[in-house]
Structure formats: structure tokens, C-alpha cells
Design a protein around this motif. Structure first.
Motif, PDB file in Angstrom:
ATOM      1  N   GLU B   8      66.593  84.268  59.998  1.00 18.85           N
ATOM      2  CA  GLU B   8      66.091  82.915  59.875  1.00 18.85           C
ATOM      3  C   GLU B   8      64.625  82.894  59.435  1.00 18.85           C
ATOM      4  N   ALA B   9      64.370  82.143  58.370  1.00 17.51           N
ATOM      5  CA  ALA B   9      63.032  82.164  57.762  1.00 17.51           C
ATOM      6  C   ALA B   9      61.944  81.688  58.726  1.00 17.51           C
ATOM      7  N   ARG B  10      62.252  80.662  59.522  1.00 14.56           N
ATOM      8  CA  ARG B  10      61.210  80.137  60.419  1.00 14.56           C
ATOM      9  C   ARG B  10      60.909  81.125  61.545  1.00 14.56           C
ATOM     10  N   ASP B  11      61.931  81.844  62.012  1.00 12.64           N
ATOM     11  CA  ASP B  11      61.678  82.883  63.019  1.00 12.64           C
ATOM     12  C   ASP B  11      60.819  83.991  62.436  1.00 12.64           C
ATOM     13  N   ARG B  12      61.123  84.366  61.191  1.00 11.37           N
ATOM     14  CA  ARG B  12      60.338  85.441  60.579  1.00 11.37           C
ATOM     15  C   ARG B  12      58.885  85.031  60.385  1.00 11.37           C
ATOM     16  N   ALA B  13      58.689  83.785  59.983  1.00  4.91           N
ATOM     17  CA  ALA B  13      57.309  83.288  59.819  1.00  4.91           C
ATOM     18  C   ALA B  13      56.589  83.296  61.166  1.00  4.91           C
ATOM     19  N   LEU B  14      57.300  82.913  62.197  1.00  2.00           N
ATOM     20  CA  LEU B  14      56.698  82.887  63.535  1.00  2.00           C
ATOM     21  C   LEU B  14      56.352  84.306  63.996  1.00  2.00           C
ATOM     22  N   ILE B  15      57.282  85.228  63.780  1.00  2.95           N
ATOM     23  CA  ILE B  15      57.038  86.623  64.172  1.00  2.95           C
ATOM     24  C   ILE B  15      55.789  87.153  63.464  1.00  2.95           C
ATOM     25  N   ARG B  16      55.690  86.821  62.171  1.00  2.00           N
ATOM     26  CA  ARG B  16      54.521  87.269  61.405  1.00  2.00           C
ATOM     27  C   ARG B  16      53.231  86.709  62.032  1.00  2.00           C
ATOM     28  N   ALA B  17      53.311  85.470  62.488  1.00  2.00           N
ATOM     29  CA  ALA B  17      52.104  84.816  63.009  1.00  2.00           C
ATOM     30  C   ALA B  17      51.698  85.315  64.399  1.00  2.00           C
ATOM     31  N   ILE B  18      52.662  85.763  65.196  1.00  2.00           N
ATOM     32  CA  ILE B  18      52.323  86.145  66.577  1.00  2.00           C
ATOM     33  C   ILE B  18      52.310  87.649  66.815  1.00  2.00           C
ATOM     34  N   GLN B  19      52.746  88.451  65.830  1.00  3.53           N
ATOM     35  CA  GLN B  19      52.906  89.882  66.099  1.00  3.53           C
ATOM     36  C   GLN B  19      51.584  90.576  66.439  1.00  3.53           C
ATOM     37  N   ASN B  20      50.479  90.022  65.963  1.00  2.00           N
ATOM     38  CA  ASN B  20      49.189  90.635  66.313  1.00  2.00           C
ATOM     39  C   ASN B  20      48.492  89.910  67.461  1.00  2.00           C
ATOM     40  N   GLY B  21      49.210  89.021  68.118  1.00  2.00           N
ATOM     41  CA  GLY B  21      48.664  88.395  69.314  1.00  2.00           C
ATOM     42  C   GLY B  21      48.335  86.923  69.149  1.00  2.00           C
ATOM     43  N   LEU B  22      48.325  86.226  70.269  1.00  3.81           N
ATOM     44  CA  LEU B  22      47.985  84.804  70.279  1.00  3.81           C
ATOM     45  C   LEU B  22      46.468  84.647  70.127  1.00  3.81           C
ATOM     46  N   PRO B  23      46.043  83.535  69.511  1.00  2.76           N
ATOM     47  CA  PRO B  23      44.607  83.240  69.539  1.00  2.76           C
ATOM     48  C   PRO B  23      44.205  82.852  70.964  1.00  2.76           C
ATOM     49  N   LEU B  24      43.026  83.284  71.383  1.00  5.49           N
ATOM     50  CA  LEU B  24      42.573  82.979  72.745  1.00  5.49           C
ATOM     51  C   LEU B  24      41.866  81.626  72.741  1.00  5.49           C
ATOM     52  N   THR B  25      42.671  80.592  72.690  1.00  7.38           N
ATOM     53  CA  THR B  25      42.175  79.217  72.699  1.00  7.38           C
ATOM     54  C   THR B  25      43.020  78.415  73.670  1.00  7.38           C
ATOM     55  N   ARG B  26      42.583  77.193  73.981  1.00  4.01           N
ATOM     56  CA  ARG B  26      43.257  76.416  75.026  1.00  4.01           C
ATOM     57  C   ARG B  26      44.729  76.186  74.710  1.00  4.01           C
ATOM     58  N   ARG B  27      45.030  75.880  73.454  1.00  9.16           N
ATOM     59  CA  ARG B  27      46.427  75.611  73.108  1.00  9.16           C
ATOM     60  C   ARG B  27      46.880  76.568  71.993  1.00  9.16           C
ATOM     61  N   PRO B  28      47.114  77.823  72.374  1.00  6.55           N
ATOM     62  CA  PRO B  28      47.418  78.846  71.358  1.00  6.55           C
ATOM     63  C   PRO B  28      48.700  78.556  70.571  1.00  6.55           C
ATOM     64  N   TYR B  29      49.697  77.994  71.239  1.00  5.66           N
ATOM     65  CA  TYR B  29      50.969  77.753  70.533  1.00  5.66           C
ATOM     66  C   TYR B  29      50.815  76.618  69.517  1.00  5.66           C
ATOM     67  N   ALA B  30      49.979  75.644  69.863  1.00  2.00           N
ATOM     68  CA  ALA B  30      49.712  74.560  68.915  1.00  2.00           C
ATOM     69  C   ALA B  30      48.967  75.103  67.696  1.00  2.00           C
ATOM     70  N   ARG B  31      48.010  76.014  67.959  1.00  2.00           N
ATOM     71  CA  ARG B  31      47.247  76.613  66.861  1.00  2.00           C
ATOM     72  C   ARG B  31      48.159  77.383  65.912  1.00  2.00           C
ATOM     73  N   ILE B  32      49.070  78.183  66.486  1.00  4.60           N
ATOM     74  CA  ILE B  32      50.054  78.919  65.671  1.00  4.60           C
ATOM     75  C   ILE B  32      50.908  77.931  64.872  1.00  4.60           C
ATOM     76  N   GLY B  33      51.333  76.882  65.547  1.00  6.36           N
ATOM     77  CA  GLY B  33      52.180  75.879  64.896  1.00  6.36           C
ATOM     78  C   GLY B  33      51.485  75.234  63.712  1.00  6.36           C
ATOM     79  N   LEU B  34      50.195  74.978  63.879  1.00  5.72           N
ATOM     80  CA  LEU B  34      49.401  74.369  62.811  1.00  5.72           C
ATOM     81  C   LEU B  34      49.444  75.226  61.546  1.00  5.72           C
ATOM     82  N   GLU B  35      49.334  76.549  61.742  1.00  6.81           N
ATOM     83  CA  GLU B  35      49.380  77.462  60.594  1.00  6.81           C
ATOM     84  C   GLU B  35      50.740  77.438  59.904  1.00  6.81           C
TER      85      GLU B  35
END
Lengths: 163, 162
Positions: B8-35
Motif C-alpha cells: 500500500e502506497a500510503r503505508d510505504r510513504a508513512l514508513i519512509r517518514a517514520i523509519q528514522n524516528g519521530l520529530p521531538l515536538t508536541r504533536r509528532p504524528y500531526a507533523r508527520i501527517g503534514l508532510e
């Protein structure tokens, strides 16, 4: 960071506080999957959200935390293999640098054995994985030992800090 | 669910975005989602599903053993008869300070070992003692084994899967 020694703390750095140990220990699994995960942790540890974020930033900057994120099951996402080379001692550094230069290589260690260079290659698909192994073999002129995982027996609960 | 290139393309995009770690910010999942053009809720839900499906083994803090003082890391390779390897591996996998336990193919004559366990400790002596105890407790004292200690780390980072 190909070829670079990894960041290790010096003796002069302060030992970990009890709070830092808990941050390192308690959230290796079951990290909160909620909109404000650091606020959840803050609540549990009696800190503020900003303090938790700041502490994780510091732990990461000091090299104690590699990342906060997923550990993938081998063979389930992409393909990977453990590979080894028996490199003559006088060529080890050069060969290691060449191997590390591939973005598909994520671990690369010298180990004390006739097979003295061990590395993990991970790629989105098998064709790329094979191409990387063949290319390394051709460029270094040594046969690569290719040892893909057949079965994983370990349940990953994180690393016990008392080991 | 196996996430290969055709996954699934969206899963692969997500894996690419999180494989090196979450950003250390208050809402990390929102930040990833924004990208990625995903909502915060979708990011969280997809991570949850990848975990439930077993593609993600665990999600959380990944520590650096070496930085924390666990400098000795012994890769134990065992040549266990095929009819014993599964049972022995299941016992070894749960033992203290074992962080990996994989069966891999033999490549005779160059390589005759079929099981790999990674054992950590503060120094080599501790690790060697631990390995001897493991062999005793798993009834593997008769089985050929070698311990390959790591000497230099040339590279270590999270894998790039996508």
C-alpha cells in the motif's frame, strides 16, 4: 556517518538521572500512540510536556537514544540480509568504507573472526538487494557470504538496561 | 500483510517518514501527517495497524547500547542439528540480554552455522559467562559454536525500508 566512529559519552558526562533512566526504560514499547504522546509521559512521570521533550532531545543529542520510532520485523517490510566478508587486514578500512557508502547498508561492524566484516543490507525489493551484494562483490573482489534470515524467534520487548 | 514494493502506497510513504524516528515536538504524528498529506488520526491509525499486523515489532524509544555502556556485543553462532534448532532457538530467544535470535542458512563449506543470537553486556567476560550459561540451560553444550565480538562499528543507523 560512513566510516565515522559512533558517538559515545565521555567519562566527564553526568550519570543518568532516575528520570532519564525511566524515559529510556519505560517507553521502549507501548510509546503512546495519541496526539500528544509526550504529555501522556509527562503525566505518568510528574513532569511537564516541555520537560519530557527537552529530556528526550538531550538524550538523543548525547547519543543514548537512537530514535523514537518503529522497529520493523525483518522480512515483513522490505527485504534484508546479513552479509559477511573475509577481508585481508590491510584492506579492512578501505573495504569497510566502501560497504558503508551504500545507503542500503544500515549496520557495518568489524568482528573478530576470519569473516571480519559483517553488515546488514536492507532494500525495498529483492532485485535491489541482490544488485547491491553483487556490486560490492565485484568492487572489492571478495565473495560475499549472504545469510538471509529464515526465522525470527525473538520477541522484541526493548533493551533491558540492567544487562 | 507483507509490505513489499507492491504494498500500500500510503503505508510505504508513512514508513519512509517514520523509519528514522519521530520529530521531538508536541504533536509528532500531526507533523508527520503534514508532510504526507494525512491527518494526525490517519498517521496514528496506520502505525497501530502496522503494529497489529506484525510489520512493526515494537514502537518506542530505541536506545544505543554502546552509548549506555554496554560495550561488549557478542554474536553467537551455533551449528544446531536441524531437528533440534527450533526448540533450542525458542529457549535461547527469551534468555536475559539476548536481543536477536535468527535462524539463517548454512553455506558449506565456508559457513556451517545455522542459528545467530546477539548477547550484550558491559564487558566481554560478562558476555562469555552469559553465553556459557545459555548453552547449559538450552542443552547446547555439545553443539559447535563461536562467539564473534564486535570490534569497530563502521556504521549503524535505522534501516531504510522504503
Amino acid at each position: 556517518m560512513a566510516g565515522a566512529a559512533e558517538r559515545t559519552p565521555t567519562r566527564t558526562e553526568a550519570p543518568l538521572s532516575e528520570t532519564d533512566r525511566r524515559l529510556l526504560d519505560a517507553y521502549q514499547r507501548a510509546f503512546p500512540l495519541t496526539p500528544r504522546p509526550f504529555a501522556v509521559i509527562a503525566e505518568e512521570l510528574g513532569l511537564t510536556e516541555a520537560q519530557v521533550i527537552e529530556r528526550f532531545r538531550r538524550l538523543q543529542a548525547r547519543g543514548y537514544v537512537s530514535r523514537i520510532g518503529p522497529v520493523f520485523s525483518p522480512g515483513r517490510v522490505g527485504v534484508s540480509t546479513l552479509a559477511a566478508l573475509a577481508v585481508p587486514a590491510d584492506r579492512l578500512e578501505a573495504v569497510a568504507a566502501l560497504v558503508s557508502s551504500y545507503p542500503e547498508v544500515n549496520h557495518n561492524y568489524q568482528r573478530d573472526h576470519a569473516f571480519n566484516l559483517w553488515f546488514v543490507v536492507t532494500a525495498p525489493e529483492a532485485a535491489r538487494l541482490d544488485a547491491v551484494l553483487r556490486e560490492i562483490e565485484a568492487r572489492v573482489g571478495l565473495p560475499v557470504l549472504d545469510l538471509p534470515m529464515e526465522r525470527d524467534y525473538h520477541i522484541d520487548l526493548g533493551f533491558a538496561l540492567w544487562c | 500483510m507483507v509490505l513489499k514494493a507492491g504494498g500500500e502506497a500510503r503505508d510505504r510513504a508513512l514508513i519512509r517518514a517514520i523509519q528514522n524516528g519521530l520529530p521531538l515536538t508536541r504533536r509528532p504524528y500531526a507533523r508527520i501527517g503534514l508532510e504526507l498529506g494525512m491527518s494526525e488520526a490517519e498517521v496514528i491509525e496506520r502505525i497501530r495497524r502496522l503494529q497489529a499486523a506484525g510489520a512493526i515489532k515494537r514502537f518506542g524509544v530505541v536506545v544505543n547500547h554502546r552509548a549506555l555502556g554496554f560495550r561488549a556485543n557478542g554474536m553467537v553462532v551455533w551449528d544446531i542439528p536441524d531437528d533440534r534448532v527450533d526448540a533450542a532457538a525458542r529457549r535461547l530467544a527469551d534468555m536475559d540480554c539476548v536481543t536477536l535470535c535468527y535462524r539463517r542458512p548454512r553455506r558449506p563449506p565456508r559457513w556451517n552455522y545455522n542459528l545467530f543470537t546477539m548477547v550484550h553486556g558491559r564487558d566481554e567476560r560478562t558476555v562469555r559467562e552469559r553465553i556459557e550459561r545459555m548453552a547449559r540451560e538450552a542443552d547446547l553444550e555439545d553443539v559447535p559454536r563461536e562467539v564473534l565480538f564486535s570490534r569497530r562499528c563502521f556504521k549503524q543507523r535505522g534501516a531504510r525500508y522504503a
